[in-house]
Design an enzyme around this catalytic site. Sequence first.
Site, PDB file in Angstrom:
ATOM      1  N   ASP A  33     -11.088   5.828   7.925  1.00 45.06           N
ATOM      2  CA  ASP A  33      -9.792   6.822   8.706  1.00 45.06           C
ATOM      3  C   ASP A  33     -10.465   7.039  10.719  1.00 45.06           C
ATOM      4  O   ASP A  33     -11.032   8.130  10.319  1.00 45.06           O
ATOM      5  CB  ASP A  33      -9.897   7.522   7.815  1.00 45.06           C
ATOM      6  CG  ASP A  33      -8.454   7.826   7.955  1.00 45.06           C
ATOM      7  OD1 ASP A  33      -7.642   7.990   8.920  1.00 45.06           O
ATOM      8  OD2 ASP A  33      -7.614   8.714   7.011  1.00 45.06           O
ATOM      9  N   LYS A  90       0.537  10.234  13.274  1.00 45.67           N
ATOM     10  CA  LYS A  90       0.064  11.064  13.553  1.00 45.67           C
ATOM     11  C   LYS A  90      -0.071  10.865  15.435  1.00 45.67           C
ATOM     12  O   LYS A  90       0.767  10.914  15.513  1.00 45.67           O
ATOM     13  CB  LYS A  90      -1.391  12.268  13.248  1.00 45.67           C
ATOM     14  CG  LYS A  90      -2.079  11.782  12.149  1.00 45.67           C
ATOM     15  CD  LYS A  90      -0.452  12.689  10.849  1.00 45.67           C
ATOM     16  CE  LYS A  90      -0.471  13.072   9.239  1.00 45.67           C
ATOM     17  NZ  LYS A  90      -1.198  11.968   8.554  1.00 45.67           N
ATOM     18  N   ARG A 114      10.069  -7.574   4.497  1.00 49.58           N
ATOM     19  CA  ARG A 114       8.859  -6.952   3.712  1.00 49.58           C
ATOM     20  C   ARG A 114       7.336  -8.136   4.808  1.00 49.58           C
ATOM     21  O   ARG A 114       6.598  -7.702   4.200  1.00 49.58           O
ATOM     22  CB  ARG A 114       9.264  -6.996   2.308  1.00 49.58           C
ATOM     23  CG  ARG A 114       7.530  -6.710   1.506  1.00 49.58           C
ATOM     24  CD  ARG A 114       8.217  -6.269  -0.079  1.00 49.58           C
ATOM     25  NE  ARG A 114       9.058  -6.815  -0.598  1.00 49.58           N
ATOM     26  CZ  ARG A 114       9.498  -8.533  -0.902  1.00 49.58           C
ATOM     27  NH1 ARG A 114       8.617  -8.884  -0.933  1.00 49.58           N
ATOM     28  NH2 ARG A 114      10.252  -8.976  -1.707  1.00 49.58           N
ATOM     29  N   TYR A 167      -9.424  13.603   4.285  1.00 49.84           N
ATOM     30  CA  TYR A 167      -7.509  13.632   3.638  1.00 49.84           C
ATOM     31  C   TYR A 167      -7.487  13.514   2.256  1.00 49.84           C
ATOM     32  O   TYR A 167      -7.253  12.762   2.098  1.00 49.84           O
ATOM     33  CB  TYR A 167      -6.530  12.612   4.457  1.00 49.84           C
ATOM     34  CG  TYR A 167      -5.158  12.282   4.234  1.00 49.84           C
ATOM     35  CD1 TYR A 167      -5.099  13.835   5.295  1.00 49.84           C
ATOM     36  CD2 TYR A 167      -5.003  11.708   3.951  1.00 49.84           C
ATOM     37  CE1 TYR A 167      -3.749  13.813   5.001  1.00 49.84           C
ATOM     38  CE2 TYR A 167      -3.047  12.356   3.090  1.00 49.84           C
ATOM     39  CZ  TYR A 167      -2.515  13.349   4.304  1.00 49.84           C
ATOM     40  OH  TYR A 167      -1.336  13.508   4.213  1.00 49.84           O
TER      41      TYR A 167
HETATM   42  C1  LIG Z   1      -2.201  12.239   7.030  1.00 53.26           C
HETATM   43  C2  LIG Z   1      -3.569  11.627   6.665  1.00 53.26           C
HETATM   44  C3  LIG Z   1      -3.218  10.244   6.215  1.00 53.26           C
HETATM   45  C4  LIG Z   1      -2.064   9.777   5.956  1.00 53.26           C
HETATM   46  O1  LIG Z   1      -0.985   9.316   6.058  1.00 53.26           O
HETATM   47  P1  LIG Z   1       0.414   9.341   6.194  1.00 53.26           P
HETATM   48  O2  LIG Z   1       0.798   8.594   7.060  1.00 53.26           O
HETATM   49  O3  LIG Z   1       1.035  11.042   5.918  1.00 53.26           O
HETATM   50  O4  LIG Z   1       0.388   8.592   4.638  1.00 53.26           O
HETATM   51  C5  LIG Z   1      -4.433   9.576   6.255  1.00 53.26           C
HETATM   52  N1  LIG Z   1      -5.431   9.764   6.506  1.00 53.26           N
HETATM   53  C6  LIG Z   1      -5.615  10.923   7.571  1.00 53.26           C
HETATM   54  C7  LIG Z   1      -6.981  11.595   8.433  1.00 53.26           C
HETATM   55  C8  LIG Z   1      -4.741  11.750   7.975  1.00 53.26           C
HETATM   56  O5  LIG Z   1      -4.521  12.916   8.755  1.00 53.26           O
END
Ligand SMILES: *Cc1c(COP(=O)(O)O)cnc(C)c1O
Length: 394
Positions: A180, A205, A55, A108
């Site tokens: 983000d 992603k 952790r 998101y």
């Molecule tokens: C998928 C996504 C998230 C969340 O990510 P996870 O790995 O699924 O928790 C946050 N912001 C954007 C723009 C995303 O496409």
Amino acid sequence: MSRLETNLIHTGKEFNTTKSVVTPIYQTSTYLADGDLAAYIHAATEPKHPEFYHRHGNPTNSQVAAILAKLEKTEDALVLATGMAAISTAILAIVKSGDHIVVQNAHYSGSTLFFNDFLADYGITITRVDQCNNQAFLNAIQENTKLLYIETPSNPNLNITDLAFIGQLGKDKGITTMVDNTFASPINQTPKDFGIDIVIHSATKYLGGHSDLTAGAVCGTKEYINKVWRRSLVLGASLSPFDSWLLLRGLKTLALRVDQINKNALALAQYLNSHKAIKKVIYVGLPNHAQYELAKSQMKGFTGMLCIEVAGNNEEEEFKNAQTILGNLRIFVNAASLGGVESLVVHPASMWGSHHSKEQKETSGITRGMLRISVGIEHIDDIIADWEQAISKL
Ligand SMILES: *Cc1c(COP(=O)(O)O)cnc(C)c1O
């Protein structure tokens, strides 16, 4: 100083203290004290120490974080189990009860849920604004505003937020700015260049890039990342050793993948834009995008994300036609998520029906005939042929 492509492969190698050329998977929860008490106390207390307890840290996590900090031009970074772990932990390291955050209409869906369902219960208030309107951010600022939280391009409508404006606004008002950067990836957009303080990624992603892991990242100053790390110790969303290793492997080809994806997406956007069965194509790399000039000024490439609105005589027919196309695509798989080597497609109106109110769906630009596309690295001729045959079924 070495270039981006080289950094993707060589940065953070010092965290691999073995003779293995490739960083091994440190599949362990804990590390030996090895008789040196002073060193062990240091390992237990130093933020992100890679060899104390999982952790706290892990050598592969440290290596991935070093690469991401380099890519995003920040002092430091922290990796966590998912993008949502990164978003929630990063925000909870800044705000407390009584504070206020300015966010966008479109985010998101998980971030929207976090703002609406979670933060409100802890006495943190939110104002949502139209991200295309700089003045709206300024107007929304209150005495207790602690954070300007943005996402650009945003999900799923691909609106652009003016990074330089937000970066400057944060500095003028003494408010932290956080973006983000998942949709753009660090290859296409470096928010730090525009004065943004903190960069978040869902590494699930583009960064991972193979749809085989979940991970998240927070990039910022060393002091701030230490704060996020302390929050992460109690919130506990550590990135697993194996997922971290997969992420490290995926990152090596990030530049190559994103470059090919940018090219494929532009070619598909141009093809669909000229097709009469498609009413509208939303792609930040097309000159008909309402914010094309702004996008060009802050992005180096335009990503693999596009949205289309399928044509029809009325809303019901547009919905039906979108479903027909969705059901007939073969290379494009109908699945949530994005940023992988394989092309994906979703119908946002049905996917997010449960998260968004009718009003939110309208302000976030989701229509019933809309499809959101994540273009992969398949051959462009096959990509276009797949859409051609699916549209021919209408
Ligand atoms: C998928 C996504 C998230 C969340 O990510 P996870 O790995 O699924 O928790 C946050 N912001 C954007 C723009 C995303 O496409």
